[in-house]
Design an enzyme around this catalytic site. Structure first.
Site, PDB file in Angstrom:
ATOM      1  N   SER A   1     -81.185  54.419 -37.934  1.00 34.18           N
ATOM      2  CA  SER A   1     -81.463  53.948 -36.567  1.00 34.18           C
ATOM      3  C   SER A   1     -81.930  55.107 -35.685  1.00 34.18           C
ATOM      4  CB  SER A   1     -80.166  53.349 -35.990  1.00 34.18           C
ATOM      5  OG  SER A   1     -80.318  52.981 -34.640  1.00 34.18           O
TER       6      SER A   1
ATOM      7  N   ASP B   1     -76.099  56.688 -43.908  1.00 25.83           N
ATOM      8  CA  ASP B   1     -75.658  56.012 -42.688  1.00 25.83           C
ATOM      9  C   ASP B   1     -74.490  55.099 -43.025  1.00 25.83           C
ATOM     10  OD1 ASP B   1     -77.361  55.538 -39.813  1.00 25.83           O
ATOM     11  OD2 ASP B   1     -75.756  54.113 -40.232  1.00 25.83           O
TER      12      ASP B   1
ATOM     13  N   TYR C   1     -66.753  62.887 -25.484  1.00 24.89           N
ATOM     14  CA  TYR C   1     -68.106  63.051 -26.032  1.00 24.89           C
ATOM     15  C   TYR C   1     -68.596  64.490 -25.790  1.00 24.89           C
ATOM     16  CZ  TYR C   1     -73.051  61.883 -26.943  1.00 24.89           C
ATOM     17  OH  TYR C   1     -74.329  61.845 -27.446  1.00 24.89           O
TER      18      TYR C   1
HETATM   19  N1  LIG Z   1     -79.821  58.305 -27.461  1.00 22.48           N
HETATM   20  C1  LIG Z   1     -79.515  59.299 -26.639  1.00 22.48           C
HETATM   21  O1  LIG Z   1     -79.805  59.246 -25.441  1.00 22.48           O
HETATM   22  C2  LIG Z   1     -78.847  60.539 -27.165  1.00 22.48           C
HETATM   23  C3  LIG Z   1     -78.690  61.621 -26.291  1.00 22.48           C
HETATM   24  C4  LIG Z   1     -78.074  62.766 -26.744  1.00 22.48           C
HETATM   25  C5  LIG Z   1     -77.611  62.841 -28.043  1.00 22.48           C
HETATM   26  N2  LIG Z   1     -77.747  61.763 -28.874  1.00 22.48           N
HETATM   27  C6  LIG Z   1     -77.223  61.888 -30.226  1.00 22.48           C
HETATM   28  O2  LIG Z   1     -78.250  61.637 -31.154  1.00 22.48           O
HETATM   29  C7  LIG Z   1     -77.700  61.143 -32.373  1.00 22.48           C
HETATM   30  C8  LIG Z   1     -78.460  59.895 -32.780  1.00 22.48           C
HETATM   31  O3  LIG Z   1     -78.244  58.909 -31.805  1.00 22.48           O
HETATM   32  P1  LIG Z   1     -79.220  57.665 -31.589  1.00 22.48           P
HETATM   33  O4  LIG Z   1     -79.514  57.606 -30.141  1.00 22.48           O
HETATM   34  O5  LIG Z   1     -80.310  57.699 -32.575  1.00 22.48           O
HETATM   35  O6  LIG Z   1     -78.172  56.484 -31.876  1.00 22.48           O
HETATM   36  P2  LIG Z   1     -78.222  55.243 -32.870  1.00 22.48           P
HETATM   37  O7  LIG Z   1     -76.986  54.478 -32.551  1.00 22.48           O
HETATM   38  O8  LIG Z   1     -79.536  54.557 -32.802  1.00 22.48           O
HETATM   39  O9  LIG Z   1     -78.091  55.921 -34.319  1.00 22.48           O
HETATM   40  C9  LIG Z   1     -76.910  56.525 -34.744  1.00 22.48           C
HETATM   41  C10 LIG Z   1     -76.731  56.214 -36.215  1.00 22.48           C
HETATM   42  O10 LIG Z   1     -75.558  56.897 -36.671  1.00 22.48           O
HETATM   43  C11 LIG Z   1     -74.850  56.034 -37.534  1.00 22.48           C
HETATM   44  N3  LIG Z   1     -73.443  56.415 -37.568  1.00 22.48           N
HETATM   45  C12 LIG Z   1     -72.538  56.319 -36.573  1.00 22.48           C
HETATM   46  N4  LIG Z   1     -71.345  56.756 -36.988  1.00 22.48           N
HETATM   47  C13 LIG Z   1     -71.484  57.117 -38.283  1.00 22.48           C
HETATM   48  C14 LIG Z   1     -70.615  57.639 -39.255  1.00 22.48           C
HETATM   49  N5  LIG Z   1     -69.318  57.874 -38.986  1.00 22.48           N
HETATM   50  N6  LIG Z   1     -71.093  57.916 -40.482  1.00 22.48           N
HETATM   51  C15 LIG Z   1     -72.394  57.680 -40.778  1.00 22.48           C
HETATM   52  N7  LIG Z   1     -73.270  57.176 -39.892  1.00 22.48           N
HETATM   53  C16 LIG Z   1     -72.833  56.906 -38.660  1.00 22.48           C
HETATM   54  C17 LIG Z   1     -75.062  54.649 -36.945  1.00 22.48           C
HETATM   55  O11 LIG Z   1     -74.795  53.625 -37.891  1.00 22.48           O
HETATM   56  C18 LIG Z   1     -76.506  54.713 -36.494  1.00 22.48           C
HETATM   57  O12 LIG Z   1     -77.381  54.258 -37.494  1.00 22.48           O
HETATM   58  C19 LIG Z   1     -76.214  60.895 -32.083  1.00 22.48           C
HETATM   59  O13 LIG Z   1     -75.477  61.991 -32.594  1.00 22.48           O
HETATM   60  C20 LIG Z   1     -76.150  60.885 -30.573  1.00 22.48           C
HETATM   61  O14 LIG Z   1     -74.879  61.267 -30.082  1.00 22.48           O
HETATM   62  C21 LIG Z   1     -78.365  60.622 -28.470  1.00 22.48           C
END
Ligand SMILES: NC(=O)c1ccc[n+]([C@@H]2O[C@H](COP(=O)([O-])OP(=O)(O)OC[C@H]3O[C@@H](n4cnc5c(N)ncnc54)[C@H](O)[C@@H]3O)[C@@H](O)[C@H]2O)c1
Length: 254
Positions: free
Chosen positions: A15, A36, A160
């Protein structure tokens, strides 16, 4: 390092930022292992890319060891790790009822975002040290994902912040540790990105955060994150860095 022909593992690859990076790596010629918790989506992305998928919980040692082994078996040992798996979280120290927040709730993000990242780094590093070096003595590279909330978290996201501050803080230390093995470690610290995670925020909160983003005044795109991740893989002189990726957003206390 060159991407073409090498195996890359992308955690959270089913994702958002991870899926976009998995696609970009495959387009650049990598063999991509999608790790994932969401098994169905991980398989869908891996099938689309001609890669391999393995379900795991990155915070669980045995499940992640098994997932690394499955990708190693299918595609060969990975030279590239992009650690994107993570959860959004938000817990205060004290609840509205005046009671201390249960410790499990406060530490869940640390377990998944921070310990989960360390877990995948240790497995990737162990595979890498066993490989022969490439050009410049480089064996491979690791890119992790923090958040600007690790530096200026808003009220209610201390858990967080702790998890992401930890991811950022360990970047230089692990880059130093792994230098003798020719492994670079870098970290991307995103602001607000347009992914399913961000879609979970109430509209009003999202709009106010976009309004405080300096330029461009919009959410970042997952493909923009992927482009930066690929640059960190390719550019051999970037090492031990935490790179803000946020349109100059500095989040307010609330
Ligand atoms: N979207 C934002 O604005 C943003 C900002 C800063 C940091 N981030 C970080 O970026 C990273 C990706 O986030 P995203 O926005 O793509 O979110 P997302 O929810 O689209 O993707 C995260 C993915 O991680 C997987 N996941 C969650 N927990 C898990 C686990 N314990 N083991 C294996 N897989 C797991 C989920 O199933 C999901 O597919 C995350 O670490 C998030 O904290 C996102």
């Amino acid at each position: 390092m060159e991407i073409k022909g090498h195996t890359a593992i992308v955690t959270g690859g089913a994702s958002g930022l991870g899926a976009a990076t998995a696609r970009a790596l495959a387009a650049a010629g990598a063999k991509v292992g999608v790790l994932d918790m969401n098994e169905e989506l991980a398989h869908a992305v891996a099938t689309e890319l001609g890669g391999a998928a393995a379900a795991c919980d990155v915070s669980d040692a045995a499940s992640t060891e098994a997932a690394f082994a499955a990708v190693r078996e299918a595609l060969g040992p990975a030279r590239i790790l992009i650690a994107c798996a993570g959860i959004a979280a938000g817990a205060k120290l004290v609840g509205k009822d005046g009671a201390p927040t249960p410790l499990d709730k406060l530490t869940r993000a640390i377990r998944i975002n921070l310990i989960g990242t360390i877990n995948t780094m240790r497995l990737a590093a162990a595979d890498l040290v066993a490989l022969e070096p490439l050009d410049d003595g480089e064996r491979g590279t690791i890119v992790t994902t923090a958040s600007i909330a690790g530096f200026e978290g808003q009220v209610g996201q201390g858990d967080y912040s702790a998890s992401k501050g930890g991811v950022a803080a360990m970047t230089l230390t692990f880059a130093r540790e792994l230098a003798r093995d020719g492994i670079r470690v870098n970290c991307i610290s995103p602001g607000l990105m347009d992914t399913p995670m961000m879609a979970g925020l109430p509209d009003a909160v999202r709009e106010s955060l976009i309004a405080t983003t300096v330029f461009p005044k919009r959410l970042g795109q997952a493909e923009e994150y992927a482009a930066l991740a690929l640059q960190l893989v390719q550019n051999r002189f970037i090492n031990g860095s935490v790179i803000r990726f946020d349109g100059a957003l500095r989040m307010a206390p609330k």
